[in-house]
Design a protein around this motif. Structure first.
Motif, PDB file in Angstrom:
ATOM      1  N   LEU A  70     -54.941  18.654  85.703  1.00  0.00           N
ATOM      2  CA  LEU A  70     -55.201  17.220  85.756  1.00  0.00           C
ATOM      3  C   LEU A  70     -56.531  16.932  86.433  1.00  0.00           C
ATOM      4  CD1 LEU A  70     -54.225  14.380  85.189  1.00  0.00           C
ATOM      5  CD2 LEU A  70     -52.878  14.464  87.303  1.00  0.00           C
ATOM      6  N   ALA A  71     -56.834  17.688  87.476  1.00  0.00           N
ATOM      7  CA  ALA A  71     -58.115  17.523  88.171  1.00  0.00           C
ATOM      8  C   ALA A  71     -59.288  17.792  87.238  1.00  0.00           C
ATOM      9  CB  ALA A  71     -58.172  18.463  89.371  1.00  0.00           C
ATOM     10  N   ALA A  72     -59.088  18.713  86.303  1.00  0.00           N
ATOM     11  CA  ALA A  72     -60.162  19.090  85.381  1.00  0.00           C
ATOM     12  C   ALA A  72     -60.480  18.004  84.363  1.00  0.00           C
ATOM     13  CB  ALA A  72     -59.780  20.378  84.652  1.00  0.00           C
ATOM     14  N   LEU A  73     -59.628  16.997  84.272  1.00  0.00           N
ATOM     15  CA  LEU A  73     -59.802  15.972  83.243  1.00  0.00           C
ATOM     16  C   LEU A  73     -60.416  14.681  83.764  1.00  0.00           C
ATOM     17  CD1 LEU A  73     -56.311  16.332  81.525  1.00  0.00           C
ATOM     18  CD2 LEU A  73     -58.482  17.244  80.695  1.00  0.00           C
ATOM     19  N   THR A  74     -60.762  14.634  85.021  1.00  0.00           N
ATOM     20  CA  THR A  74     -61.153  13.365  85.638  1.00  0.00           C
ATOM     21  C   THR A  74     -62.420  12.752  85.054  1.00  0.00           C
ATOM     22  OG1 THR A  74     -62.192  14.629  87.436  1.00  0.00           O
ATOM     23  CG2 THR A  74     -59.968  13.801  87.820  1.00  0.00           C
ATOM     24  N   ASN A  75     -63.209  13.503  84.299  1.00  0.00           N
ATOM     25  CA  ASN A  75     -64.388  12.921  83.641  1.00  0.00           C
ATOM     26  C   ASN A  75     -64.023  12.131  82.391  1.00  0.00           C
ATOM     27  OD1 ASN A  75     -66.000  14.026  85.555  1.00  0.00           O
ATOM     28  ND2 ASN A  75     -67.181  15.335  84.191  1.00  0.00           N
ATOM     29  N   LEU A  76     -62.799  12.294  81.915  1.00  0.00           N
ATOM     30  CA  LEU A  76     -62.375  11.593  80.698  1.00  0.00           C
ATOM     31  C   LEU A  76     -61.877  10.197  81.068  1.00  0.00           C
ATOM     32  CD1 LEU A  76     -60.476  14.469  78.850  1.00  0.00           C
ATOM     33  CD2 LEU A  76     -62.843  13.725  78.540  1.00  0.00           C
ATOM     34  N   LEU A  82     -52.031   9.184  78.194  1.00  0.00           N
ATOM     35  CA  LEU A  82     -51.978  10.527  78.769  1.00  0.00           C
ATOM     36  C   LEU A  82     -50.529  10.974  78.871  1.00  0.00           C
ATOM     37  CD1 LEU A  82     -53.393  12.932  80.079  1.00  0.00           C
ATOM     38  CD2 LEU A  82     -53.320  11.711  82.266  1.00  0.00           C
ATOM     39  N   ASP A  83     -50.192  12.031  78.141  1.00  0.00           N
ATOM     40  CA  ASP A  83     -48.838  12.564  78.107  1.00  0.00           C
ATOM     41  C   ASP A  83     -48.798  13.907  78.830  1.00  0.00           C
ATOM     42  OD1 ASP A  83     -46.333  13.598  77.552  1.00  0.00           O
ATOM     43  OD2 ASP A  83     -46.342  13.010  75.448  1.00  0.00           O
ATOM     44  N   LEU A  84     -48.184  13.918  80.011  1.00  0.00           N
ATOM     45  CA  LEU A  84     -47.995  15.126  80.813  1.00  0.00           C
ATOM     46  C   LEU A  84     -46.501  15.383  80.982  1.00  0.00           C
ATOM     47  CD1 LEU A  84     -50.653  14.203  83.511  1.00  0.00           C
ATOM     48  CD2 LEU A  84     -50.902  16.022  81.823  1.00  0.00           C
ATOM     49  N   PHE A  85     -45.743  15.127  79.916  1.00  0.00           N
ATOM     50  CA  PHE A  85     -44.281  15.095  79.985  1.00  0.00           C
ATOM     51  C   PHE A  85     -43.704  16.306  80.721  1.00  0.00           C
ATOM     52  CE2 PHE A  85     -39.948  15.653  78.626  1.00  0.00           C
ATOM     53  CZ  PHE A  85     -39.455  14.369  78.580  1.00  0.00           C
ATOM     54  N   GLY A  86     -44.019  17.508  80.302  1.00  0.00           N
ATOM     55  CA  GLY A  86     -43.430  18.695  80.907  1.00  0.00           C
ATOM     56  C   GLY A  86     -44.331  19.390  81.908  1.00  0.00           C
ATOM     57  N   ALA A  87     -45.490  18.818  82.174  1.00  0.00           N
ATOM     58  CA  ALA A  87     -46.456  19.451  83.084  1.00  0.00           C
ATOM     59  C   ALA A  87     -45.934  19.456  84.517  1.00  0.00           C
ATOM     60  CB  ALA A  87     -47.792  18.718  83.016  1.00  0.00           C
ATOM     61  N   THR A  90     -47.583  17.463  90.823  1.00  0.00           N
ATOM     62  CA  THR A  90     -46.957  17.146  92.107  1.00  0.00           C
ATOM     63  C   THR A  90     -47.567  15.855  92.670  1.00  0.00           C
ATOM     64  OG1 THR A  90     -48.570  18.331  93.472  1.00  0.00           O
ATOM     65  CG2 THR A  90     -46.756  19.638  92.525  1.00  0.00           C
ATOM     66  N   ASP A  91     -47.072  15.446  93.828  1.00  0.00           N
ATOM     67  CA  ASP A  91     -47.609  14.254  94.491  1.00  0.00           C
ATOM     68  C   ASP A  91     -49.104  14.372  94.719  1.00  0.00           C
ATOM     69  OD1 ASP A  91     -45.071  13.201  94.580  1.00  0.00           O
ATOM     70  OD2 ASP A  91     -44.703  13.778  96.664  1.00  0.00           O
ATOM     71  N   SER A  92     -49.546  15.557  95.112  1.00  0.00           N
ATOM     72  CA  SER A  92     -50.970  15.781  95.353  1.00  0.00           C
ATOM     73  C   SER A  92     -51.783  15.540  94.085  1.00  0.00           C
ATOM     74  CB  SER A  92     -51.192  17.206  95.866  1.00  0.00           C
ATOM     75  OG  SER A  92     -52.571  17.457  96.069  1.00  0.00           O
ATOM     76  N   GLY A  93     -51.264  15.989  92.969  1.00  0.00           N
ATOM     77  CA  GLY A  93     -51.977  15.844  91.709  1.00  0.00           C
ATOM     78  C   GLY A  93     -52.150  14.407  91.266  1.00  0.00           C
ATOM     79  N   THR A  94     -51.232  13.528  91.662  1.00  0.00           N
ATOM     80  CA  THR A  94     -51.329  12.136  91.226  1.00  0.00           C
ATOM     81  C   THR A  94     -52.558  11.437  91.798  1.00  0.00           C
ATOM     82  OG1 THR A  94     -49.902  11.331  93.026  1.00  0.00           O
ATOM     83  CG2 THR A  94     -48.838  11.921  90.935  1.00  0.00           C
ATOM     84  N   ASN A  95     -53.178  12.003  92.808  1.00  0.00           N
ATOM     85  CA  ASN A  95     -54.423  11.434  93.328  1.00  0.00           C
ATOM     86  C   ASN A  95     -55.495  11.371  92.253  1.00  0.00           C
ATOM     87  OD1 ASN A  95     -54.162  10.960  96.357  1.00  0.00           O
ATOM     88  ND2 ASN A  95     -53.399  13.050  96.199  1.00  0.00           N
TER      89      ASN A  95
END
Length: 208
Positions: A70-76, A82-87, A90-95
């Motif tokens: 998810l961090a790798a996509l922040t330029n988009l 955005l579908d991250l259904f089964g990904a 974590t809480d940290s990633g939602t930042n």
């Protein structure tokens, strides 16, 4: 590309699709390194990609996708779906969701979120669809966090610890048409009461 065996190497062939708006990579065995190249934020892995800056809809329903992906996509920043259904977010990633101000649809159902992570979703005010099902640790506090998402039309927080008391937080969501709270401590009569008094546009709900 959904459910295919396309890997990082195969993704390099997207480099010429500069106007690509929709990409479904559900179940594909790609890595965070390659996702960086998709967003144009890295020169490793798929070095020939210039970044899919026109992308509006991205499906990454795959267990190997984590916070790093998810961090790798922040330029988009143009993403609206955005579908991250089964990904495994974590809480940290939602930042990292703060980068996607234009999101209208978001699905994160890998089970790694708590109420703390949902707080990072409350500022995505363009959301019309939010699916947080399968996150078993979510409580009524999560409903309170998203009570300001006034554009929501569809909300799914199934298989969580949400209770009937938490429904009070949904009163401001006047545009809500679909509400799914299966396997929660909520009854159909509770939802029907909310529908009759505060959510007149609610036409589909579970339990029913």
């Amino acid at each position: 590309m959904a459910s295919s065996k396309v890997t990082d190497y195969g993704i390099t062939y997207l480099k010429a699709l500069h106007k690509l708006a929709l990409l479904n990579m559900e179940g594909c065995p790609v890595t965070a390194a390659c996702l960086k190249s998709l967003s144009g934020s890295s020169r490793d892995c798929c070095t020939s990609l210039s970044g899919l800056s026109s992308l509006k809809s991205l499906n990454l329903d795959a267990r190997q996708i984590t916070d790093a992906g998810l961090a790798a996509l922040t330029n988009l920043t143009g993403l609206t779906h955005l579908d991250l259904f089964g990904a495994r977010i974590t809480d940290s990633g939602t930042n990292y969701l703060r980068s996607f101000k234009n999101l209208q649809s978001l699905e994160i159902c890998g089970g790694g979120l708590t109420d703390a992570g949902v707080k990072n979703i409350k500022d995505l005010t363009s959301l019309t669809l939010l699916n947080l099902s399968q996150n078993h640790h979510l409580t009524d506090k999560s409903l309170e966090s998203i009570s300001g998402l006034m554009q929501l039309v569809s909300l799914n927080v199934s298989n969580s610890r949400v209770t009937s008391a938490g429904l009070l937080h949904l009163k401001p969501l006047k545009n809500l048409m679909s509400l799914t709270l299966e396997s929660c401590k909520v009854t159909a009569s509770d939802i029907k009461k909310l529908q009759s008094t505060d959510l007149p546009n609610l036409v589909n709900f579970r339990p029913e």
